[in-house]
Motif scaffolding. Structure first.
Motif, PDB file in Angstrom:
ATOM      1  N   GLN A 158      -8.008  -6.506 -16.696  1.00 41.12           N
ATOM      2  CA  GLN A 158      -7.219  -7.683 -16.351  1.00 41.12           C
ATOM      3  C   GLN A 158      -6.825  -7.659 -14.880  1.00 41.12           C
ATOM      4  OE1 GLN A 158      -4.047  -9.369 -18.995  1.00 41.12           O
ATOM      5  NE2 GLN A 158      -2.735  -9.110 -17.205  1.00 41.12           N
ATOM      6  N   THR A 159      -6.663  -6.492 -14.293  1.00 44.64           N
ATOM      7  CA  THR A 159      -6.324  -6.417 -12.872  1.00 44.64           C
ATOM      8  C   THR A 159      -7.438  -7.030 -12.031  1.00 44.64           C
ATOM      9  OG1 THR A 159      -5.062  -4.401 -13.308  1.00 44.64           O
ATOM     10  CG2 THR A 159      -5.583  -4.886 -11.026  1.00 44.64           C
ATOM     11  N   TYR A 160      -8.686  -6.804 -12.405  1.00 41.43           N
ATOM     12  CA  TYR A 160      -9.797  -7.475 -11.729  1.00 41.43           C
ATOM     13  C   TYR A 160      -9.685  -8.987 -11.899  1.00 41.43           C
ATOM     14  CZ  TYR A 160     -12.436  -3.168 -10.813  1.00 41.43           C
ATOM     15  OH  TYR A 160     -12.854  -1.955 -10.331  1.00 41.43           O
ATOM     16  N   ALA A 161      -9.398  -9.422 -13.124  1.00 42.54           N
ATOM     17  CA  ALA A 161      -9.263 -10.858 -13.375  1.00 42.54           C
ATOM     18  C   ALA A 161      -8.088 -11.446 -12.612  1.00 42.54           C
ATOM     19  CB  ALA A 161      -9.098 -11.103 -14.878  1.00 42.54           C
ATOM     20  N   MET A 162      -7.022 -10.679 -12.448  1.00 41.31           N
ATOM     21  CA  MET A 162      -5.846 -11.127 -11.709  1.00 41.31           C
ATOM     22  C   MET A 162      -6.208 -11.456 -10.264  1.00 41.31           C
ATOM     23  SD  MET A 162      -2.232  -9.049 -11.421  1.00 41.31           S
ATOM     24  CE  MET A 162      -2.734  -7.901 -10.138  1.00 41.31           C
ATOM     25  N   VAL A 163      -7.074 -10.631  -9.676  1.00 36.25           N
ATOM     26  CA  VAL A 163      -7.506 -10.869  -8.297  1.00 36.25           C
ATOM     27  C   VAL A 163      -8.508 -12.021  -8.227  1.00 36.25           C
ATOM     28  CG1 VAL A 163      -8.734  -9.827  -6.345  1.00 36.25           C
ATOM     29  CG2 VAL A 163      -7.053  -8.490  -7.614  1.00 36.25           C
ATOM     30  N   LEU A 164      -9.390 -12.103  -9.212  1.00 42.02           N
ATOM     31  CA  LEU A 164     -10.432 -13.130  -9.186  1.00 42.02           C
ATOM     32  C   LEU A 164      -9.916 -14.513  -9.574  1.00 42.02           C
ATOM     33  CD1 LEU A 164     -13.382 -11.127 -10.782  1.00 42.02           C
ATOM     34  CD2 LEU A 164     -13.315 -12.044  -8.446  1.00 42.02           C
ATOM     35  N   PHE A 165      -8.852 -14.574 -10.376  1.00 47.29           N
ATOM     36  CA  PHE A 165      -8.399 -15.858 -10.916  1.00 47.29           C
ATOM     37  C   PHE A 165      -8.092 -16.883  -9.820  1.00 47.29           C
ATOM     38  CE2 PHE A 165      -5.150 -18.771 -12.512  1.00 47.29           C
ATOM     39  CZ  PHE A 165      -5.739 -19.229 -13.678  1.00 47.29           C
ATOM     40  N   PRO A 166      -7.250 -16.580  -8.823  1.00 45.39           N
ATOM     41  CA  PRO A 166      -6.984 -17.606  -7.802  1.00 45.39           C
ATOM     42  C   PRO A 166      -8.216 -17.939  -6.969  1.00 45.39           C
ATOM     43  CG  PRO A 166      -5.960 -15.529  -7.192  1.00 45.39           C
ATOM     44  CD  PRO A 166      -6.448 -15.367  -8.593  1.00 45.39           C
ATOM     45  N   ASN A 195      -8.777   5.689  -9.250  1.00 47.01           N
ATOM     46  CA  ASN A 195      -7.458   5.414  -8.679  1.00 47.01           C
ATOM     47  C   ASN A 195      -7.568   4.509  -7.460  1.00 47.01           C
ATOM     48  OD1 ASN A 195      -6.831   7.285 -10.599  1.00 47.01           O
ATOM     49  ND2 ASN A 195      -5.936   8.779  -9.209  1.00 47.01           N
ATOM     50  N   LEU A 196      -8.574   4.758  -6.621  1.00 48.34           N
ATOM     51  CA  LEU A 196      -8.768   3.940  -5.419  1.00 48.34           C
ATOM     52  C   LEU A 196      -9.050   2.495  -5.789  1.00 48.34           C
ATOM     53  CD1 LEU A 196      -9.085   3.686  -2.350  1.00 48.34           C
ATOM     54  CD2 LEU A 196     -11.481   4.375  -2.627  1.00 48.34           C
ATOM     55  N   SER A 197      -9.826   2.262  -6.847  1.00 48.57           N
ATOM     56  CA  SER A 197     -10.120   0.887  -7.253  1.00 48.57           C
ATOM     57  C   SER A 197      -8.842   0.165  -7.672  1.00 48.57           C
ATOM     58  CB  SER A 197     -11.147   0.872  -8.393  1.00 48.57           C
ATOM     59  OG  SER A 197     -10.619   1.433  -9.589  1.00 48.57           O
ATOM     60  N   VAL A 198      -7.925   0.874  -8.347  1.00 50.66           N
ATOM     61  CA  VAL A 198      -6.654   0.257  -8.744  1.00 50.66           C
ATOM     62  C   VAL A 198      -5.834  -0.120  -7.509  1.00 50.66           C
ATOM     63  CG1 VAL A 198      -4.470   0.628  -9.958  1.00 50.66           C
ATOM     64  CG2 VAL A 198      -6.604   1.464 -10.953  1.00 50.66           C
ATOM     65  N   VAL A 199      -5.765   0.792  -6.537  1.00 55.68           N
ATOM     66  CA  VAL A 199      -5.005   0.529  -5.317  1.00 55.68           C
ATOM     67  C   VAL A 199      -5.598  -0.644  -4.549  1.00 55.68           C
ATOM     68  CG1 VAL A 199      -4.337   1.485  -3.079  1.00 55.68           C
ATOM     69  CG2 VAL A 199      -4.162   2.891  -5.134  1.00 55.68           C
ATOM     70  N   LEU A 200      -6.918  -0.671  -4.417  1.00 54.29           N
ATOM     71  CA  LEU A 200      -7.567  -1.760  -3.681  1.00 54.29           C
ATOM     72  C   LEU A 200      -7.306  -3.102  -4.351  1.00 54.29           C
ATOM     73  CD1 LEU A 200     -11.000  -0.131  -2.759  1.00 54.29           C
ATOM     74  CD2 LEU A 200      -9.068  -0.573  -1.235  1.00 54.29           C
ATOM     75  N   LEU A 201      -7.362  -3.139  -5.660  1.00 50.87           N
ATOM     76  CA  LEU A 201      -7.106  -4.392  -6.372  1.00 50.87           C
ATOM     77  C   LEU A 201      -5.671  -4.855  -6.165  1.00 50.87           C
ATOM     78  CD1 LEU A 201      -8.981  -3.565  -9.684  1.00 50.87           C
ATOM     79  CD2 LEU A 201      -9.598  -5.390  -8.100  1.00 50.87           C
ATOM     80  N   TRP A 202      -4.734  -3.924  -6.271  1.00 49.16           N
ATOM     81  CA  TRP A 202      -3.326  -4.280  -6.109  1.00 49.16           C
ATOM     82  C   TRP A 202      -3.071  -4.842  -4.710  1.00 49.16           C
ATOM     83  CZ3 TRP A 202       0.860  -5.769  -8.223  1.00 49.16           C
ATOM     84  CH2 TRP A 202       2.100  -5.596  -7.619  1.00 49.16           C
ATOM     85  N   CYS A 203      -3.631  -4.209  -3.704  1.00 50.34           N
ATOM     86  CA  CYS A 203      -3.412  -4.664  -2.329  1.00 50.34           C
ATOM     87  C   CYS A 203      -4.194  -5.937  -2.013  1.00 50.34           C
ATOM     88  CB  CYS A 203      -3.781  -3.561  -1.349  1.00 50.34           C
ATOM     89  SG  CYS A 203      -2.703  -2.113  -1.435  1.00 50.34           S
ATOM     90  N   ALA A 204      -5.279  -6.186  -2.746  1.00 52.58           N
ATOM     91  CA  ALA A 204      -6.072  -7.400  -2.514  1.00 52.58           C
ATOM     92  C   ALA A 204      -5.460  -8.626  -3.174  1.00 52.58           C
ATOM     93  CB  ALA A 204      -7.496  -7.197  -3.035  1.00 52.58           C
ATOM     94  N   LEU A 254       0.813  -1.212   0.000  1.00 54.90           N
ATOM     95  CA  LEU A 254       0.000   0.000   0.000  1.00 54.90           C
ATOM     96  C   LEU A 254       0.850   1.268   0.000  1.00 54.90           C
ATOM     97  CD1 LEU A 254      -2.792   1.359   0.252  1.00 54.90           C
ATOM     98  CD2 LEU A 254      -2.602   1.089   2.732  1.00 54.90           C
ATOM     99  N   LEU A 255       2.019   1.206   0.636  1.00 57.20           N
ATOM    100  CA  LEU A 255       2.820   2.416   0.818  1.00 57.20           C
ATOM    101  C   LEU A 255       3.154   3.115  -0.504  1.00 57.20           C
ATOM    102  CD1 LEU A 255       5.197   1.357   3.738  1.00 57.20           C
ATOM    103  CD2 LEU A 255       3.256   2.937   3.815  1.00 57.20           C
TER     104      LEU A 255
END
Length: 753
Positions: A186-194, A127-136, A48-49
């Motif tokens: 694809q970032t959404y798919a990256m989080v959902l895939f596993p 921007n917040l959605s991108v950060v949340l996905l990355w941290c999730a 997150l930092l």
């Protein structure tokens, strides 16, 4: 409170009990679960930092982020106006937004903005959605690994390793994809895939219950609504899971069919109109051999052997862990079904990534690959590799705890990830940044958008804004993002999966130094750098810029062109969208566009415009353009396409334009066509003198309508059919019933009814 049994149709169907906890793939740990969760939470905070640098109300970097940001802006405007046709005029000459592209990511960002009642601006919500996905991402990988049946330690290391992937195949699950290429969906798919892989594994087990089936279907459905490719990859993986348990093949197959059937039924609101409009689905028109046919075995195996598959530019910790994990999976091939399935999925996706360049059409044993870009299998390869690397790191902990305390062994394995973690943080410093690091910033784009809108309000005819590398400002950051700052549409090409690419295909080859070509697509404004040939040409033509800033000049383009144009039909081009591009290239490069002479474009020789004697019918097979002779033979077209009439058959007297409706008054000296300069789609409806008329598809990619001689009123309106909305309502009702029914039964049992 317990669930009732779930009946699954099929041979000898029997009640299926709720699923038991999957067997662990590594020995049970004696450490507190809070240690694992604490390490995972700490890792999320570390990620997150650097990401907090984009938690500002400023556009963020990443090529495709700008296009997605403009799509969110368009969606918010449509929802606020109460328009649910969801038509986007600003890219690709206009297209139905979510017929050929996945809706959930844009709705998620728009929803964050709307439910905050504007406290989160559109850009900040994005921007917040991108950060949340990355941290999730690490948390989602951990939870997916646990659902898959991996032990707590293997799942922990899978979660820790997931964001660390650095690959020569940059379109996989990497920070480069998230913030470099800006692959938002694809970032959404990256989080959902596993998550979907683990839940799907549980769902197809014969002993799984209703809850497992619904969870697996829901996550697969969510993935399809975020990125269709990854839904196909997950469906393939579930097929592999079923085949990896041959003794339970029949039961597993019925479970998989039940899950897949539920997902397909839920997606009918998208699948049915997609099939209806398949004749105009041309697909992405460009791409080298790697993109379409895969990288080849030599390149993929070299990347794997040299560590560049997972550790490009960093210490090959993940690669070594993958090798150990693969060895563990091979050793437990018979005793650990989760590892057997995971190893098989990794091998299959690696095979697909190598692609046809090595294996020919053998990779098309998955028939969907015929319509997919095989380079995208880098993502599933990375997803499975990370899970196997987690297994390998857990094995190192088991070996280490024979000599030292388990906590020390665990922390020692964590320390192995320190070097790639430091490298990730260094990459993050160069990836997580806003437009302020670019030569233009949001103040330049705001000024340009305001100048365009002011000019239109003051009487300049409405039209598109041209921005391209040929005028010096064609990066996605400018050409895509500008659509968020002006009400006038852009000419930006924007990949939307299976969308008919004829319109924006030709935009890429347009010569902006030829005013007639800009008029062909109704470009009314152009963005350029002051030192380009285009800017010099405007100066020589005595056309001063509307706006002049240090690195940006905005020009208003002269001419009496508009969205409506009176043209003459001079022939027919027959062939599907992909095939007819060579013939349309010849039309664009000829003198026909300036003469106002067009070809009708049809996928087959269906009834359309009558061909007059001497008018050509061009038939396209593959890349060969052939002309049909009067006796019906097809011969290769070798002659140039030349104008055949004496000018346009009439002119537009007055017109008015809105995103989904264009109307005007025309006068024709002889019968002809009135064309609309937006991308053709079957959902465009035409009227002549307020009477419905058939909308034809004419070159380069426009709808047109036949108009007789005389003075007439002509209108085009975008009107999608109603049945997709009814099917969407049915999907929502179906899932409401599926989710509520177990609670109603449980309440009835408690009450004794």
């Amino acid at each position: 409170m317990t669930e009732g049994p779930l009946e699954v149709p099929g041979p000898a169907a029997a009640p299926i009990a709720p699923a038991a906890t999957p067997p662990s793939s590594d020995a049970e740990t004696t450490l507190s679960p809070w240690l694992h969760r604490g390490l995972l939470a700490l890792w999320v905070l570390v990620l997150l930092l650097p990401a907090t640098r984009i938690l500002r109300d400023l556009p963020i970097y990443g090529d495709d982020h700008s296009s997605h940001r403009t799509a969110v802006h368009t969606l918010v405007a449509l929802l606020r106006s109460g328009s649910f046709d969801l038509y986007c005029p600003t890219f690709n000459l206009g297209f139905p937004m979510y017929l050929y592209y996945q809706p959930l990511p844009h709705f998620a960002a728009a929803g964050l903005h709307l439910v905050s009642f504007g406290l989160l601006g559109e850009q900040l919500a994005f921007n917040l959605s991108v950060v949340l996905l990355w941290c999730a991402f690490p948390v989602a990988t951990y939870l997916g690994a646990r659902r898959l049946g991996l032990g707590a330690t293997a799942a922990l290391f899978s979660g820790l390793a997931a964001p660390l992937v650095s690959s020569t195949f940059g379109f996989g699950f990497t920070l480069t994809s998230v913030m470099g290429h800006g692959l938002y969906t694809q970032t959404y798919a990256m989080v959902l895939f596993p998550l979907a892989l683990g839940a799907g594994y549980r769902a197809v087990q014969p002993e799984a219950g209703r809850r497992e089936l619904l969870l697996g279907a829901a996550l697969l459905l969510a993935t399809a609504l975020c990125h269709a490719f990854y839904a196909v990859a997950l469906a393939t993986a579930l097929g592999v899971v079923v085949l990896c348990r041959p003794r339970q093949l029949t039961a597993g197959l019925w479970r998989a069919l039940s899950l897949g059937g539920l997902v397909v039924v839920s997606l009918l609101f998208w699948i049915a109109p997609l099939l209806e409009t398949r004749d105009v689905a041309g697909g992405w028109p460009w791409g080298d051999q790697d993109r379409i046919h895969g990288y080849g075995a030599l390149k993929v195996l070299r990347a794997l052997a040299t560590g560049k598959l997972l550790d490009d530019g960093q210490l090959p910790v993940l690669t070594g862990s993958l090798l150990v994990g693969t060895g563990v999976a091979l050793a437990r091939l018979r005793s650990a079904p989760p590892l057997r399935a995971l190893l098989a999925c990794f091998a299959l996706f690696l095979f697909f990534l190598m692609g046809r360049r090595t294996f020919g059409h053998l990779v098309d044993l998955q028939p969907a690959n015929l319509g997919l870009e095989l380079f995208r299998y880098a993502g599933p390869v990375h997803g499975c590799a990370v899970l196997l690397a987690g297994v390998g790191l857990a094995q190192l902990v088991r070996w280490g705890r024979r000599a030292i305390p388990e906590a020390a062994a665990l922390l020692g394995a964590v320390a192995l990830l320190a070097v790639p973690a430091v490298m990730l943080l260094q990459r993050s410093a160069t990836h997580f940044h806003t437009i302020r690091s670019y030569e233009l910033d949001e103040r330049d784009l705001t000024a340009a958008g305001r100048a365009v809108d002011d000019a239109v309000r003051e009487g300049t005819p409405p039209g598109r804004v041209y921005a391209h590398t040929k005028t010096g400002h064609g990066t996605h950051l400018v050409a895509g993002l500008l659509g968020s700052f002006t009400s006038q549409p852009l000419g930006q090409s924007y990949g939307v999966g299976m969308h008919d690419s004829l319109g924006f295909y030709h935009l890429e080859y347009l010569d902006p130094l030829r005013p007639s070509r800009l008029a062909l697509y109704n470009f009314r404004f152009a963005l350029a750098r002051p030192d380009t040939a285009f800017a010099r040409a405007q100066h020589e033509a005595n056309n001063p810029p509307l706006l002049a800033r240090k690195s940006l000049s905005l020009y208003r383009l002269p001419g009496d062109h508009g969205y409506l144009d009176v043209v003459s039909p001079v022939g027919r081009i027959v062939g599907p969208p992909r095939a007819v591009r060579p013939a349309l290239d010849r039309w664009v490069d000829s003198a026909l566009p300036e003469a106002g002479e067009v070809f009708e474009v049809t996928p087959t020789r269906e009834a359309g415009l009558p061909l007059e004697p001497g008018q050509p019918e061009l038939v396209v097979r593959s890349k060969l353009v052939e002309e049909r002779t009067p006796d019906g033979r097809l011969v290769p077209l070798t002659r140039p396409l030349l104008p055949r009439s004496h000018g346009r058959p009439g002119r537009v007297l007055a017109s008015a334009s809105a995103p989904t409706r264009h109307a005007g008054t025309v006068h024709l000296d002889r019968a002809g066509l009135v064309a609309l300069k937006v991308a053709y789609h079957p959902w465009w409806r035409a009227e002549v003198d307020r009477r419905p008329a058939r909308a034809l598809h004419v070159s380069p990619a426009f709808p047109a309508v036949r108009v007789p001689r005389g003075l007439h009123e002509v209108a085009f309106a975008f009107r999608p059919p109603r049945y997709p909305r009814w099917l969407l309502g049915g999907t929502l009702l179906l899932w409401a019933l599926l989710l509520v029914a177990p609670f109603r039964r449980a309440r009835g049992r408690r009450l004794g009814t």
